[in-house]
Design an enzyme around this catalytic site. Structure first.
Site, PDB file in Angstrom:
ATOM      1  N   GLY A 105       0.839  -1.208   0.000  1.00  0.00           N
ATOM      2  CA  GLY A 105       0.000   0.000   0.000  1.00  0.00           C
ATOM      3  C   GLY A 105       0.863   1.242   0.000  1.00  0.00           C
ATOM      4  N   ASN A 106       0.254   2.373   0.326  1.00  0.00           N
ATOM      5  CA  ASN A 106       1.030   3.610   0.434  1.00  0.00           C
ATOM      6  C   ASN A 106       0.395   4.526   1.481  1.00  0.00           C
ATOM      7  OD1 ASN A 106      -0.932   5.439  -0.986  1.00  0.00           O
ATOM      8  ND2 ASN A 106      -0.537   3.983  -2.653  1.00  0.00           N
ATOM      9  N   TYR A 107       1.007   5.673   1.703  1.00  0.00           N
ATOM     10  CA  TYR A 107       0.613   6.535   2.825  1.00  0.00           C
ATOM     11  C   TYR A 107      -0.610   7.421   2.543  1.00  0.00           C
ATOM     12  CZ  TYR A 107       5.118   5.420   4.992  1.00  0.00           C
ATOM     13  OH  TYR A 107       6.168   4.778   5.569  1.00  0.00           O
ATOM     14  N   ALA A 157      -3.903   7.567  -5.040  1.00  0.00           N
ATOM     15  CA  ALA A 157      -2.510   7.135  -5.154  1.00  0.00           C
ATOM     16  C   ALA A 157      -2.552   5.637  -5.476  1.00  0.00           C
ATOM     17  CB  ALA A 157      -1.780   7.394  -3.840  1.00  0.00           C
TER      18      ALA A 157
END
Ligand code: CTP
Length: 399
Positions: free
Chosen positions: A208-210, A276
């Site tokens: 995943g990402n932030y 994102a």
């Protein structure tokens, strides 16, 4: 400016209730139809006779008319309203509204109202500053209610500080601005992506990402407030859309996001790609938890995810606009412009991770809006809500 608008004006028991007569008069002067709902204690400060004479309608205060038993329907009132304004709103009523304490006609009408609600607090400065008041006002904000901040000045207690109800003219102007704004994107159909995508490794792990989704959700709220119909395709985030006309489609992976977007895009005239999206996903997803082996370190092979913005860009028809986002760490402008052309976008909002106050998880952003011809508008540091508003203004200009 408020011609034909149905306004429920809720009045509670505070000294500032005397200003509500002027507020009712100004609303009527702007063309609104006003129905007053008073709490029992408001009648200690201003009489229903004054108010009904101004509005031409009997004031509603009790659930029943005592001598006839006629029931006053808070549900009907809530549905009739184009807006509900509670001015003055005492700490007591704010607390009841925040917590659903429906023990009078005003709070039951509030709980039944489908229309936007405006709350103009008025109380003594210490009550205003108490953490419970702050918490209750924040709760109302989180329900999507509009708070018309109290002004500072001399109070009924002769103390000086924040707690004065805003002047009736200011409240009326807020309403006018709100209705003007809610007309400005009427008829537009928006598709917005927000948040990260999670690419599953096994039942307990993902790539995943932030991203927190704050920017995409802010755009969705602003567009809905302007009257647009919004489909928000959201990756996993902890946010909740507030505006009733936002349709949220929850997805997890980039593939699921693509499917949802492809389905919505033909009915869309403005797509804003704020998510994102993970660029890669594991080529296999284990259906059981991958166990730790003694010596072996697992290798995760990745495959490329679809590019959602580019896919929509290749399917774009005349009259459709696609706006992308670019979060860059270096060569910001040229990278963003390259993405704009590669994905057949009409505008790209660039934010740089090098700029303080921009990027993941913050409540602020610093955007540079770049059009197809390379023309760039650099916006200063602002809240994500303000940035959403500026972005929508810019989109409306290129339409
Ligand atoms: N985007 C998308 N699908 C992807 C990747 C990106 O729809 N698989 C969209 C984003 O929502 C954003 C724009 O494309 O509007 C640019 O995203 P970004 O991650 O900056 O670009 P990438 O094409 O992934 O390029 P890179 O990661 O190499 O910077």
């Amino acid at each position: 400016m408020l011609k034909g608008k149905h306004i429920v004006l809720g009045i509670t028991g505070g000294i500032a209730a005397y200003k509500s007569a002027m507020l009712a008069r100004l609303l009527i002067k702007e063309g609104a139809e006003v129905q007053i709902v008073m709490t029992p204690s408001a009648k200690e400060f201003i009489t229903p006779v004054t108010l009904s004479a101004l509005t031409g309608k009997p004031v509603v205060s009790e659930f029943f008319t005592a001598n006839t038993g006629e029931w006053h329907s808070h549900v009907d009132l809530g549905l009739w309203a184009d807006a509900m304004v509670i001015a003055p709103a005492t700490a007591c009523t704010i607390g009841k509204m925040a917590n659903g304490v429906a023990d009078n006609m005003l709070v039951t009408t509030y709980l039944s109202a489908k229309a936007p609600v405006f709350v103009a607090p008025a109380m003594d400065l210490d009550m205003m500053a108490h953490p419970s008041t702050t918490r209750n006002i924040n709760l109302l904000r989180s329900y999507g209610n509009h708070i018309i901040e109290a002004a500072s000045g001399e109070l009924a207690s002769h103390l000086c500080g924040k707690g004065r109800m805003q002047e009736p003219e200011v409240i009326v102007n807020e309403l006018i601005a709100f209705f003007n704004k809610s007309q400005s994107m009427k008829g537009e159909k928006l598709l917005i992506t927000a948040g990260p995508t999670y690419e599953k490794i096994d039942p307990v792990r993902f790539i995943g990402n932030y991203s927190t989704g704050k920017m995409g959700y802010a755009i969705a709220e602003e567009a809905a407030a302007r009257g647009a119909e919004v489909t928000l395709v959201s990756g996993p985030v902890s946010l909740k859309a507030q505006h009733p006309s936002i349709k949220v489609i929850h997805v997890e992976s980039a593939r699921q996001m693509l499917d949802a977007c492809k389905e919505a895009f033909p009915q869309t005239n403005i797509a804003i790609m704020c998510a994102a999206v993970a660029d890669y996903a594991p080529n296999v997803q284990a259906d059981k938890k991958i166990k730790r082996e003694k010596d072996e370190i697992p290798v995760i092979n990745l495959v490329k995810n679809p590019d959602i913005a580019a896919t929509l860009g290749s399917e774009k028809k005349d009259g459709q606009i696609i706006v992308g986002f670019a979060l860059e760490t270096d060569n910001e402008q040229s990278n963003a412009l390259d993405k704009l052309h590669r994905k057949n976008l009409d505008m790209i909002a660039l934010n740089s991770l090098r700029t303080p106050g921009a990027g993941f998880g913050t409540d602020t952003n610093v955007l540079t809006l770049i059009c197809k011809n390379g023309f760039a508008t650099e916006l200063p540091l602002m809240t994500k809500a303000e940035a959403a508003s500026q972005l929508l203004d810019a989109i409306c200009r290129i339409k």
